[in-house]
Design an enzyme around this catalytic site. Structure first.
Site: not given
Length: 314
Positions: A13-14, A130, A214, A276
């Site tokens: 997102g960053n 979520k 994602k 991740k």
């Protein structure tokens, strides 16, 4: 010896900012890091998150339905599709402009509106967790629950938010088209926000009220495209154990077995570093020679060169 690699990049997102003006600024610096890899001769495929963006769209569509009784509420799957379109629009134009500045005048950049099939029996649908969208008062939360059937949960005393399922990706519906574009030298932006979540009912793809992580979608895409490297970009340069503690330790190299042990010991936070690392393990363990890298956006090139980041491998 230098070797050309096929790389799937998962942008955090960053890399996109939290609003339209921020996104316009953020994609310019994001494109520079991506184009560094393209300029070095690598094939690059891009996946991006959409957390703030899909929340913004969902809020806007909900507000519209409250103002105009003739406007039905917009399904979450449609909101994800909208986010793919406008994020891809900004990102592909920024990458195209940066490539042209570097002399790449005939390198097409394309965005694929991508559906990702999930299993309607995925356990995540039984326990939506979520959060999406903004914080609401109890009154507004009760309204959404009654009018739209949304599941609303109180969030640490800050208000109420809608929660949805986050099922695992099973199939990338447009994979054939994506592969053809990548094979023909295009820079492809795909699986935005983890993909538009759909379930298969007969011949019909039906939008699901869910969001797909994602990072997991990126791992699936990287496997299907037979990529050499999956780079998961985040807010830290390396993965750490004992994060934030006196005995914090930054890790440069992890075998799959070591990473799984650290997961079992609870070193990685759910909803943050844990998915991740799990996605990195999934990709790196899927075939000999595949490597996953977790690092900062601006360190992506250095990570490929082995200068920084956390490398996860068999």
């Amino acid at each position: 010896m230098y070797t050309r690699k096929r790389i799937v990049i998962a942008l955090g997102g960053n890399a996109l900012g939290d609003s339209l003006p921020e996104q316009m600024t953020a994609v310019k610096s994001t494109s520079k890091a991506i184009c560094d890899l393209i300029e070095d001769g690598h094939e690059v495929v891009i996946v991006h998150g959409n957390g703030p963006q899909v929340g913004m769209i969902n809020n806007a569509m909900s507000a519209l339905s409250r103002e105009d009784e003739n406007q039905p509420n917009t399904p979450l799957s449609v909101c994800v599709a909208m986010s793919q379109g406008y994020i891809g629009y900004d990102l592909q134009n920024a990458i195209r402009e940066e490539l042209r500045k570097r002399g790449f005048l005939r390198t097409p950049v394309v965005t694929i509106i991508t559906q990702v099939r999930v299993d309607e029996k995925d356990p995540a649908f039984d326990n939506p967790s979520k959060p999406i969208g903004r914080f609401l008062s109890k009154e507004d939360a009760d309204f959404q629950a009654k009018e739209y059937g949304h599941i609303m949960k109180e969030d640490a005393g800050r208000g109420y938010r809608r929660v949805v399922a986050s099922p695992k990706p099973k199939e990338i519906v447009e994979l054939g088209a994506i592969r053809n574009l990548v094979d023909s030298g295009r820079v492809v932006i795909t699986c935005g926000g983890g993909g538009i979540p759909v379930t298969l009912k007969g011949d019909h793809l039906s939008g699901a009220s869910a969001v797909i992580d994602k990072d997991f979608a990126s791992a699936l895409l990287a496997k299907e495209l037979d990529a050499d490297v999956l780079i998961i970009l985040t807010a830290v340069e390396k993965v750490a154990i004992n994060f934030g503690k006196e005995n914090e330790q930054w890790l440069s190299d992890l075998t799959i077995e070591e990473a799984e042990r650290y997961i079992g010991e609870g070193h990685f936070a759910p909803g943050s570093m844990l998915p991740k690392v799990q996605a990195a393990i999934d990709f790196a363990g899927s075939k000999a020679g595949r490597t996953a890298m977790i690092t900062l956006l601006e360190k992506a090139k250095d990570g490929i060169m082995g200068k920084t980041g956390t490398r996860i491998h068999k």
